[in-house]
Scaffold this active site. Structure first.
Site, PDB file in Angstrom:
ATOM      1  N   LYS A  39     -15.479   4.560   5.351  1.00 40.19           N
ATOM      2  CA  LYS A  39     -14.289   4.444   6.181  1.00 40.19           C
ATOM      3  C   LYS A  39     -14.248   5.588   7.183  1.00 40.19           C
ATOM      4  CE  LYS A  39     -10.669   2.398   4.852  1.00 40.19           C
ATOM      5  NZ  LYS A  39      -9.360   1.998   4.312  1.00 40.19           N
ATOM      6  N   GLU A  47       0.854  -1.191   0.000  1.00 45.29           N
ATOM      7  CA  GLU A  47       0.000   0.000   0.000  1.00 45.29           C
ATOM      8  C   GLU A  47       0.885   1.235   0.000  1.00 45.29           C
ATOM      9  OE1 GLU A  47      -2.724   0.421   3.250  1.00 45.29           O
ATOM     10  OE2 GLU A  47      -3.641  -1.560   2.964  1.00 45.29           O
TER      11      GLU A  47
END
Length: 372
Positions: free
Chosen positions: A327, A275
């Site tokens: 999120k 990531e």
């Protein structure tokens, strides 16, 4: 006539050589472009269906995907796509997969049932588990047995050379990061990491690492400049053992390499950046300009390696495909390279023939039936 014939043969040979060089050059472009993938997160209630997402990856020449769990709709949509997949074992499954039988069933149901029409490249057993993080520490004892059990299930199927099994860590496990040559893990995580690193070295499998220069910069803007974090510094800012660092990404990755060497990983254990990204809103230093600059520079930069390991392309996965509105906190909603309506937020190039043209894309007719 003889001299004309000679010139013709020479011209033909030259043309053939130029054509061959062109083919090699384009192959290299494809190879370096394929070093970068995008993480397909699904924590949004307004995201396109999986079939449209896979089509979007293909449309923009995104050849690799990180998938955080074995979502069946996504796996079915990936059949025959040619996209290489890093498949995640969710943290919630780690305890169950510490039992070998359960790990065998998981691999059968989520990998073997789709292979080879789905091109699995990696399996990431858990994400950002830390024995000193209160939220994940209880899972830490299950990581190594789950890792070994999934590896053994893949090996039993004869796929250990095609599908590598590892874990994904974040940089909070690093205790010393400056200078990069002094990189070392925290003392209180070594007993957790050492046997994992030993297994990865044995299995010849890279470690997956989530590396965000954004969080280092936003947490310490006094000592870390924005250009250093965005790959835009015009000159070297850090010298370390004869190596010059012009960006924070290289410094962070090389500190991790140093930490792995100190833990017995030697110079052979690779790191895949599982990531990396920059949010466009929601916090300090979050603008579309900064996010677009970071991502475009990241894509170009990882083709060339770090000062510690120069000339070795860094396989990297951008976080994330979409802005995800479910999120938390607010910052986490704005990491997408695309908006949920499938429009690109930035001009990026994944090894295709042109950059994404945002103005053209936004003027195109697109299906909005999945929007909410």
């Amino acid at each position: 006539m003889a001299s004309f014939s000679s010139r013709s043969r020479t011209s033909s040979l030259t043309a053939a050589m130029l054509l061959l060089l062109g083919v090699i050059f384009m192959a290299n472009l494809d190879m370096t472009g394929a070093q970068v993938g995008i993480c397909y997160g699904m924590m949004g209630n307004n995201l396109p269906p999986a079939t449209e997402v896979i089509a979007l990856y293909k449309q923009h020449n995104i050849k690799r995907m990180r998938l955080y769990d074995p979502n069946q709709a996504a796996l079915n949509a990936l059949r025959g796509s040619g996209i290489e997949v890093m498949l995640g074992v969710p943290n919630s499954d780690l305890q169950r997969l510490s039992n070998p039988s359960n790990a065998n069933s998981w691999v059968k149901n989520n990998v073997l049932n789709f292979w080879p029409s789905v091109k699995f490249r990696y399996i990431a057993v858990g994400n950002e588990i830390s024995p000193v993080n209160g939220g994940t520490s209880w899972m830490a004892p299950f990581v190594l047995p789950a890792l070994v059990n999934v590896f053994n299930a893949v090996r039993a199927a004869g796929l250990q050379d095609q599908i590598k099994v590892s874990i994904a860590v974040d940089m909070t496990l690093i205790g010393t990061s400056y200078p990069p040559s002094a990189g070392a893990f925290r003392g209180d995580v070594i007993s957790y990491l050492a046997p994992i690193v030993g297994h990865l070295s044995y299995a010849k499998t890279p470690l997956f690492a989530n590396i965000y220069t954004y969080f280092s910069y936003s947490g310490n803007p006094r000592d870390i400049s924005l250009p250093y974090a965005l790959f835009t510094s015009p000159s070297v800012l850090v010298w370390d053992s004869g190596r010059g660092y012009q960006n924070l990404f290289d410094a962070m990755l090389d500190s991790l390499y140093s930490a792995l060497e100190r833990l017995g990983g030697g110079n052979t254990l690779d790191v895949v950046v599982s990531e990396s990204g920059w949010p466009s809103a929601g916090g300090f230093g979050t603008t579309s300009d900064n996010a677009g600059t970071y991502l475009s520079n990241l894509i170009r930069h990882v083709k060339g390696g770090t000062p510690k390991r120069p000339g070795k392309a860094i396989e990297t996965y951008i976080f994330a495909m979409f802005d995800e509105n479910q999120k938390q906190p607010e910052l986490e909603k704005h990491f997408g390279a695309f908006s949920p309506n499938k429009q690109p937020k930035y001009n990026l190039n994944f090894g295709g023939h042109r950059n994404w043209d945002i103005s053209t894309e936004q003027n195109a007719t697109v299906s909005r039936k999945s929007d909410m």
